[in-house]
Design an enzyme around this catalytic site. Structure first.
Site, PDB file in Angstrom:
ATOM      1  N   THR A  32       0.910  -1.034   0.017  1.00  0.00           N
ATOM      2  CA  THR A  32       0.063  -0.047  -0.148  1.00  0.00           C
ATOM      3  C   THR A  32       0.871   1.346  -0.193  1.00  0.00           C
ATOM      4  OG1 THR A  32      -1.464  -1.418   1.454  1.00  0.00           O
ATOM      5  CG2 THR A  32      -2.129   1.026   0.949  1.00  0.00           C
ATOM      6  N   GLU A 106       9.921   1.221  11.224  1.00  0.00           N
ATOM      7  CA  GLU A 106       8.545   1.909  11.067  1.00  0.00           C
ATOM      8  C   GLU A 106       7.900   2.384  12.401  1.00  0.00           C
ATOM      9  OE1 GLU A 106       6.500  -1.080   7.572  1.00  0.00           O
ATOM     10  OE2 GLU A 106       6.211  -1.655   9.666  1.00  0.00           O
TER      11      GLU A 106
END
Ligand code: 5RP
Length: 220
Positions: A32, A106
């Site tokens: 994504t 992340e």
């Protein structure tokens, strides 16, 4: 185009609207986010924007550089204005991440950004978090961590096209555990208190979730 690609692209389009000239943007990882990186590169070129990017994986870094984005390292900047990242599962209050093994970087980029936006297709949305909880662990500590977590049936993530375990971008191993996460905040803290675990894939701090559907995106 693969099944679900429109949803991913629509989620990415929603996040793209948040990008403003002069921002430093944190690029998460996954399929994504790859759509977001492609769209961001087009926007930057078309609108002649001045955007710097920091990445959370070699995968995102390579794509961003290939698409002509200005990529710098986190230690070269003082702050990230906006982080955009995907997730494996989402509820209104927590995420499961780490499907791509990039959870540590992340979490560092996402949690330290002024705003953190999650982009997912609708298949990821749940009422109660239920799925794979990923942990990044120091290789030499792995047997001790596995013993500590034995009640969760932990497994070392094995590589597909290489012998042995998956080795993360940081040179560590990844452990996966399937579970229902009833109290994400507590479990996020609990896993990180076990020596040898570098980070875990339960994320409980974010600003909004953009869900991509077939023909639109929605903020939830
Ligand atoms: C990588 C991640 C990804 O954000 C997560 O796996 C979602 O990926 P995709 O968009 O391909 O479904 O946490 O560590």
């Amino acid at each position: 185009m693969e099944m679900g690609d429109e949803e991913k692209i629509n989620a990415a389009k929603g996040a793209l609207e948040e990008v403003k000239d002069g921002m430093c943007v944190g690029l998460g990882s996954g399929s994504t986010v790859r759509e977001f990186i492609r769209l961001l590169a087009e926007k930057v070129k078309k609108e002649k924007l001045n955007i710097c990017c920091v990445t959370t994986s070699f995968d995102s870094r390579m794509l961003a550089i290939e698409r002509g984005l200005w990529v710098t390292e986190p230690d070269a900047i003082s702050e990230v204005d906006l982080a955009v990242d995907g997730a494996d599962k989402v509820t209104k209050t927590a995420l499961l991440k780490g499907g791509g093994g990039a959870l540590t970087r992340e979490k560092i980029i996402d949690y330290n950004a002024k705003r953190f936006i999650v982009i997912v297709d609708e298949s990821k949305v749940q009422e109660v978090l239920d799925g794979k909880v990923a942990l990044e662990v120091l290789p030499f500590a792995t047997p001790m961590v596995l013993k500590h977590l034995s009640k969760y049936n932990p497994r070392i993530r094995m590589a597909d096209r290489k012998l042995g375990p998956v080795v993360s971008d940081n040179g560590s191993f990844i452990i996966d555990m399937n579970m229902k996460v009833e109290n994400p905040e507590k479990l996020e803290q609990e896993f990180n208190s076990i020596p040898g675990i570098i980070e875990n894939g339960i994320f409980t701090k974010f600003d909004s979730i953009i869900v991509g559907r077939k023909d639109k995106w929605e903020k939830v």
